[in-house]
Design a protein around this motif. Structure first.
Motif, mmCIF file in Angstrom:
data_model
loop_
_atom_site.group_PDB
_atom_site.id
_atom_site.type_symbol
_atom_site.label_atom_id
_atom_site.label_comp_id
_atom_site.label_asym_id
_atom_site.label_seq_id
_atom_site.Cartn_x
_atom_site.Cartn_y
_atom_site.Cartn_z
ATOM 1 N N PHE A 93 0.600 -1.281 0.133
ATOM 2 C CA PHE A 93 0.189 0.034 -0.005
ATOM 3 C C PHE A 93 0.942 1.150 0.089
ATOM 4 N N VAL A 94 0.534 2.429 -0.847
ATOM 5 C CA VAL A 94 1.308 3.572 -0.626
ATOM 6 C C VAL A 94 0.090 4.534 -0.442
ATOM 7 N N LYS A 95 0.751 5.943 -0.156
ATOM 8 C CA LYS A 95 -0.545 6.856 0.111
ATOM 9 C C LYS A 95 0.171 8.064 -1.122
ATOM 10 N N ILE A 96 -1.091 8.296 -1.674
ATOM 11 C CA ILE A 96 -0.879 9.439 -2.782
ATOM 12 C C ILE A 96 -1.798 10.416 -2.200
ATOM 13 N N VAL A 97 -1.084 11.658 -2.128
ATOM 14 C CA VAL A 97 -2.025 12.849 -1.487
ATOM 15 C C VAL A 97 -3.207 12.576 -0.476
ATOM 16 N N GLY A 98 -2.664 11.425 0.454
ATOM 17 C CA GLY A 98 -3.398 11.323 1.641
ATOM 18 C C GLY A 98 -4.263 10.077 1.216
ATOM 19 N N LEU A 99 -4.496 9.774 -0.048
ATOM 20 C CA LEU A 99 -5.269 8.597 -0.164
ATOM 21 C C LEU A 99 -4.541 7.267 -0.219
ATOM 22 N N ARG A 100 -5.294 6.245 0.472
ATOM 23 C CA ARG A 100 -4.259 4.779 0.609
ATOM 24 C C ARG A 100 -4.677 4.133 -0.713
ATOM 25 N N VAL A 101 -3.696 3.647 -1.387
ATOM 26 C CA VAL A 101 -3.850 2.997 -2.581
ATOM 27 C C VAL A 101 -3.085 1.820 -2.623
ATOM 28 N N GLU A 132 -3.215 -2.975 -10.301
ATOM 29 C CA GLU A 132 -3.086 -4.145 -11.353
ATOM 30 C C GLU A 132 -4.235 -4.695 -11.859
ATOM 31 N N LYS A 133 -5.289 -4.799 -10.790
ATOM 32 C CA LYS A 133 -6.588 -5.549 -11.250
ATOM 33 C C LYS A 133 -7.471 -4.585 -12.364
ATOM 34 N N ILE A 134 -7.420 -3.075 -11.706
ATOM 35 C CA ILE A 134 -7.992 -2.243 -12.748
ATOM 36 C C ILE A 134 -7.636 -2.506 -14.018
ATOM 37 N N LEU A 135 -5.995 -2.342 -14.323
ATOM 38 C CA LEU A 135 -5.531 -2.663 -15.477
ATOM 39 C C LEU A 135 -5.917 -3.637 -16.191
ATOM 40 N N ALA A 136 -5.888 -4.741 -15.533
ATOM 41 C CA ALA A 136 -6.199 -5.982 -16.092
ATOM 42 C C ALA A 136 -7.664 -6.141 -16.667
ATOM 43 N N ASP A 137 -8.543 -5.451 -15.896
ATOM 44 C CA ASP A 137 -9.921 -5.432 -16.414
ATOM 45 C C ASP A 137 -10.097 -4.536 -17.609
ATOM 46 N N TYR A 138 -9.180 -3.966 -17.894
ATOM 47 C CA TYR A 138 -9.230 -2.945 -19.128
ATOM 48 C C TYR A 138 -8.523 -3.895 -20.104
ATOM 49 N N GLY A 139 -8.116 -4.905 -20.148
ATOM 50 C CA GLY A 139 -7.185 -5.931 -20.982
ATOM 51 C C GLY A 139 -5.850 -5.316 -21.245
ATOM 52 N N VAL A 140 -5.171 -4.980 -20.085
ATOM 53 C CA VAL A 140 -3.839 -4.444 -19.999
ATOM 54 C C VAL A 140 -3.047 -5.381 -19.041
ATOM 55 N N THR A 141 -1.872 -5.999 -19.450
ATOM 56 C CA THR A 141 -1.043 -6.645 -18.587
ATOM 57 C C THR A 141 -0.006 -5.634 -18.003
ATOM 58 N N ALA A 142 0.018 -5.581 -16.713
ATOM 59 C CA ALA A 142 0.902 -4.387 -16.177
ATOM 60 C C ALA A 142 1.362 -5.106 -14.722
ATOM 61 N N ALA A 143 2.454 -4.526 -14.273
ATOM 62 C CA ALA A 143 3.096 -4.620 -12.863
ATOM 63 C C ALA A 143 3.184 -3.126 -12.341
ATOM 64 N N VAL A 144 2.777 -2.920 -11.180
ATOM 65 C CA VAL A 144 2.610 -1.508 -10.518
ATOM 66 C C VAL A 144 3.489 -1.450 -9.232
ATOM 67 N N ALA A 145 4.387 -0.580 -9.153
ATOM 68 C CA ALA A 145 5.057 -0.230 -8.043
ATOM 69 C C ALA A 145 4.766 1.181 -7.431
ATOM 70 N N GLY A 146 5.306 1.652 -6.421
ATOM 71 C CA GLY A 146 5.027 2.818 -6.009
ATOM 72 C C GLY A 146 5.680 3.231 -4.613
ATOM 73 N N SER A 147 5.631 4.340 -4.551
ATOM 74 C CA SER A 147 5.977 5.218 -3.048
ATOM 75 C C SER A 147 4.888 6.307 -2.764
ATOM 76 N N ASP A 148 4.974 6.859 -1.784
ATOM 77 C CA ASP A 148 4.055 7.950 -1.320
ATOM 78 C C ASP A 148 4.099 9.136 -2.481
ATOM 79 N N SER A 149 5.244 9.217 -3.363
ATOM 80 C CA SER A 149 5.450 10.247 -4.113
ATOM 81 C C SER A 149 4.513 9.851 -5.777
ATOM 82 N N GLY A 150 4.149 8.575 -5.850
ATOM 83 C CA GLY A 150 3.591 8.309 -6.990
ATOM 84 C C GLY A 150 3.686 6.808 -7.228
ATOM 85 N N LEU A 151 3.029 6.453 -8.432
ATOM 86 C CA LEU A 151 2.825 5.034 -8.902
ATOM 87 C C LEU A 151 3.540 5.006 -10.278
#
Length: 862
Positions: free
Chosen positions: A370-378, A384-403
């Motif tokens: 989990f990371v926090k982006i402008v106070g939102l816990r993501v 990754e599931k949202i991207l998969a639902d759109y037919g996109v294969t992806a891997a997601v990493a991040g920090s509190d500064s961005g994804l």
């Protein structure tokens, strides 16, 4: 641990009336007492009916939303909190939980949609709140909070902040965010007041509110401090400020230390805090006297809470586990979970921590993704599931500064990024999509997330001097291109980057095209907050059936009429009237004076933010952008005609030229505007006047107008070239831009009605000035045929250049055709605008390269 249910609801919400006539909520110039608020809450609770029902609230920072929130808490109706504005995330949660009653914000009020008279749900007696645990992703996983937990957390926060009835908090965070909610809860618990606003800290009106309402505190997330630096917070005089709280993610230790020390110098405290939605809001706080020496720490548990460290197999660090009366009942993933009672008595935070000297806890890492982006816990897995639902294969990493997402295959990344950011409810700039042939993997076949995160630094940086078509979708690129800056950051605003009224129009038109709408006050919003209201389109492959677009879809028809900002339209219309009048096509005087008011309006928006020294540099730069191109044209006029003198070239005819109206007076508008801007730059460079402007932003321009109006009423007399004093009109426009409340606009209307009629040589001219000013004051946008948007924007942008060149252009065509003379004057001014802005930009870049590094750094800040 046992928590007793309180079927009557949350205690502080049910006992508002006990504080009587004490102020509870400040709304601009109005104040609602506790007694009045309690009456509103009781009326709203009665409208919910006697049967206990699940209420959903699209919460925003308005009195109506606050009333619904408190009504549900006080009467025991479980409340599902949703972000305002609707969208896919809200609709997903409404579909998943099927609330019995939905409260939505509409035009500052609230509409209630009653879906059923009773409830289709089995609601546990302790259940009070349902909050999203991962921001606005639309995930059906919610946090179940009891009434006792809400009350306990509010009490703990009030205790360690030493809240008292005399305190007032400004709502810098939305009510839908548990941090913002906790500010409201803890203050209403003790009989303190709330200054209810959705103003950003970069808006001068926010600081006017701080002073006028004697605000004692405001809440901040890490990026708030970036914005504070942009507006010169360190030098602000805020005598009522008692403390600032910070949560919503880790604040850089160096910044913690600096602001803690600043607070010690200026007489306020910095409370660094730690919390999660699962603990209602807060779990720990760092005592202010420890912040400077221990800026890495989250502090100690809140009153009534405790921590323990549990070893994690395979890791050197331990997981932080919290216990306290504010711990959630558990999670809900489907409507049947609303009948469940307490599932847990302690909270595994997922954070790795250690306990340091003095019992201060420090977070050293995260166990879960989990990371926090402008106070939102993501949840990165959710992305990754949202991207998969759109037919996109992806891997997601991040920090509190961005994804950062590594995306396999060929996709339209700009549209995909907009769509996903919208679904997540995060700023578009916080999401970077990188196209890869295959997802980076470790030798064991697992995704190499550090390699994914490193992709962001490998993305090629575009030269802002060579804009691409796709780059126009990015607000950061738009600012870099329009303002010719190479150092635009996510926390910069149009104003902080040196934007002014000359570049505003071009930026606003491109930004509206990129975002699909133009946010109110966008010029004061950081880049990271300029996100699309709705995705423009789902890219090919974004339907969940696969990579092909769904058949049978037709493009949405564009409206023939759309709205443009009033100031832009007034500038375009005024310059057409000015040129046509001078050419003799028709006669309509007064529009030049309307432009003086528009100039004051823009001065207030673009030239008053930031520290005094940086602001002075920006003001002088704006003067140069007006004066130098004008002096060049007047120099040509001097060399080719006998109509002008040397004093015209240096814009001094108003001061040393012939008395009365002569041919030499033709450039009066440019001269007086430059004189006003130079004079104001000098005045506001004086520390005392700078403080006065910050403390009384609306009253200062009115005071200047009053002084200048002494000439209007013949109390004093100064020589002007036939036009009379106009600083008061400029000041009126300045005050109009700062008139945010109904009573301020009404006061300005009365002042205008008393002063403008009779101030000019003819009643039609006075009427034109009066109507133009009132339109500027009261109407934010005006309808314009969409086909005329580009030409309107172009005329507004180049209006000053048209004004200064048309005196040389129209005589060449007037004998042939007056209409042709007007068209040629407009075209000539637009051409000169295109040439002059590029020449000025090239000169500024050349000077920037020649300056030593320290000067370049200062220029970048200014």
């Amino acid at each position: 641990m046992s928590i007793q249910p309180d079927l009557a609801g949350v205690a502080f919400a049910a006992h508002l009336a006990s504080f009587g006539d004490r102020p509870a909520v400040h709304l601009g110039s109005d104040t609602v007492s506790y007694a009045q608020l309690a009456w509103r809450v009781q009326e709203m609770a009665a409208s919910f009916g006697s049967a206990r029902r699940l209420v959903a609230l699209e919460a925003d920072n308005t009195l109506s939303s606050l009333t619904v929130y408190l009504a549900a808490l006080s009467s025991g109706h479980p409340l599902l909190i949703l972000p305002s504005g609707g969208g896919p995330a809200v609709e997903s949660l409404l579909a998943a939980y099927e609330p019995d009653l939905i409260a939505r914000s509409v035009d500052g009020g609230t509409t209630l949609e009653e879906r059923r008279s009773g409830s289709k749900h089995d609601l546990h007696p302790e259940l009070a709140l349902l909050l999203s645990t991962s921001g606005s992703t639309g995930s059906p996983k919610l946090v179940r909070i009891s009434a006792a937990s809400v009350q306990a957390n509010a009490q703990a926060i009030a205790q360690y902040l030493h809240l008292r009835p005399a305190d007032t908090a400004a709502t810098t965070l939305p009510l839908s965010y548990c941090y913002g909610m906790s500010v409201v809860n803890s203050h209403l618990l003790v009989g303190a007041s709330i200054a209810l606003t959705d103003l950003s800290v970069v808006d001068p009106c926010f600081w006017e509110l701080m002073r006028s309402r004697s605000v004692t505190s405001f809440a901040a997330v890490p990026y708030t401090f970036d914005l504070l630096e942009r507006v010169g917070f360190e030098t602000m005089e805020l005598p009522s400020l008692r403390y600032i709280t910070q949560a919503g993610g880790r604040l850089d230790p160096a910044r913690v230390r600096r602001y803690a020390q600043l607070g010690q110098e200026r007489g306020w405290d910095l409370f660094v805090m730690y919390g999660q939605t699962e603990a209602t809001a807060r779990m720990a706080y760092l005592p202010p006297d420890e912040a400077a020496d221990n800026p890495n720490a989250i502090g100690v548990p809140i009153p009534g809470g405790s921590f323990r460290l549990e070893p994690v197999p395979g890791l050197d660090e331990s997981e932080l586990v919290y216990s306290g009366p504010n711990v959630m009942l558990g999670y809900a993933e489907q409507p049947s979970d609303l009948a469940r009672g307490r599932d847990i008595t302690e909270l595994r935070t997922g954070d790795l921590a250690r306990r340091g000297p003095g019992g201060l806890y420090q977070i050293v890492g995260r166990r879960s993704r989990f990371v926090k982006i402008v106070g939102l816990r993501v949840d990165l897995g959710r992305v990754e599931k949202i991207l998969a639902d759109y037919g996109v294969t992806a891997a997601v990493a991040g920090s509190d500064s961005g994804l950062v997402a590594a995306v396999e295959g060929k996709h339209e990344l700009s549209i995909l990024a907009k769509t996903v950011a919208q679904d997540l409810g995060i700023p578009r700039a916080a999401l970077t999509l990188c196209s890869v042939d295959s997802i980076p993997r470790l030798v064991n076949g697992k995704t190499d997330y550090p390699a994914v995160l490193a992709l962001a630094s490998q993305e090629p940086q575009r030269n802002p001097e060579l804009p691409s078509a796709k780059a126009c979708d990015d607000p950061k690129t738009i600012f870099a291109d329009v303002l010719e800056r190479t150092d635009v950051k996510e926390t910069d605003t149009f104003v902080s980057l040196g934007g002014d009224s000359l570049s505003y129009v071009a930026a606003s038109v491109r930004l509206e095209s990129a975002l699909g709408y133009l946010p109110d006050g966008w010029h004061l919003m950081p880049v990271c907050e300029l996100t699309p209201k709705e995705p423009e389109a789902k890219p090919a492959g974004l339907n969940k059936a696969g990579p092909n677009p769904q058949p049978g879809t037709a493009p949405q028809r564009r409206r023939l009429i759309a709205r443009m900002e009033t100031g832009i339209v007034l500038r375009a219309v005024a310059i057409i009237f000015i040129v046509s009048t001078h050419v003799g096509l028709f006669d309509w005087e007064g529009t030049a004076h309307v432009l003086i008011a528009v100039a004051g309006y823009n001065f207030a928006r673009f030239q008053l933010s930031g520290p005094r020294r940086e602001r002075l540099k920006r003001q002088l730069k704006a003067v140069a952008r007006i004066a130098l191109p004008s002096m060049a044209v007047i120099g040509v006029a001097f060399a080719t005609t006998d109509d002008y003198g040397w004093h015209n070239i240096f814009l001094l005819n108003t001061l040393v030229g012939p008395q009365g109206w002569t041919d030499m007076s033709r450039f009066w508008f440019i001269e007086i505007l430059v004189h006003i801007l130079v004079g104001l730059a000098a005045l506001l460079a004086i520390p005392a006047l700078d403080r006065a402007q910050r403390r009384w932003p609306w009253l200062l321009p009115l005071s200047l107008a009053a002084i200048d109006l002494l000439q209007r009423f013949d109390v004093i007399e100064l020589p002007y070239p036939g036009q009379g004093p106009v600083l008061w009109l400029f000041a009126f426009g300045w005050a109009a831009a700062l008139s945010k409340t109904w009573w301020q606009r009404s006061a300005m209307t009365l002042v205008a009605l008393l002063t403008i009629p009779g101030s000019f040589s003819s009643e039609p001219r006075s009427a034109t000035v009066l109507v133009g000013f009132l339109i500027l004051l009261w109407i934010t946008t005006l309808p314009v045929p969409r086909g005329l948007h580009r030409i309107t924007a172009l005329l507004a942008t180049s209006s000053m250049y048209i004004y200064v060149t048309h005196w040389l252009v129209y005589p060449l065509f007037a004998e042939a055709s007056l209409g042709l003379a007007v068209a040629a004057s407009l075209a000539g001014g637009i051409a000169y605008w295109a040439f002059a802005t590029r020449a000025m930009g090239a000169a500024e870049r050349w000077l920037g390269r020649r300056r030593p590094s320290r000067a370049s750094t200062a220029e970048a800040v200014a």
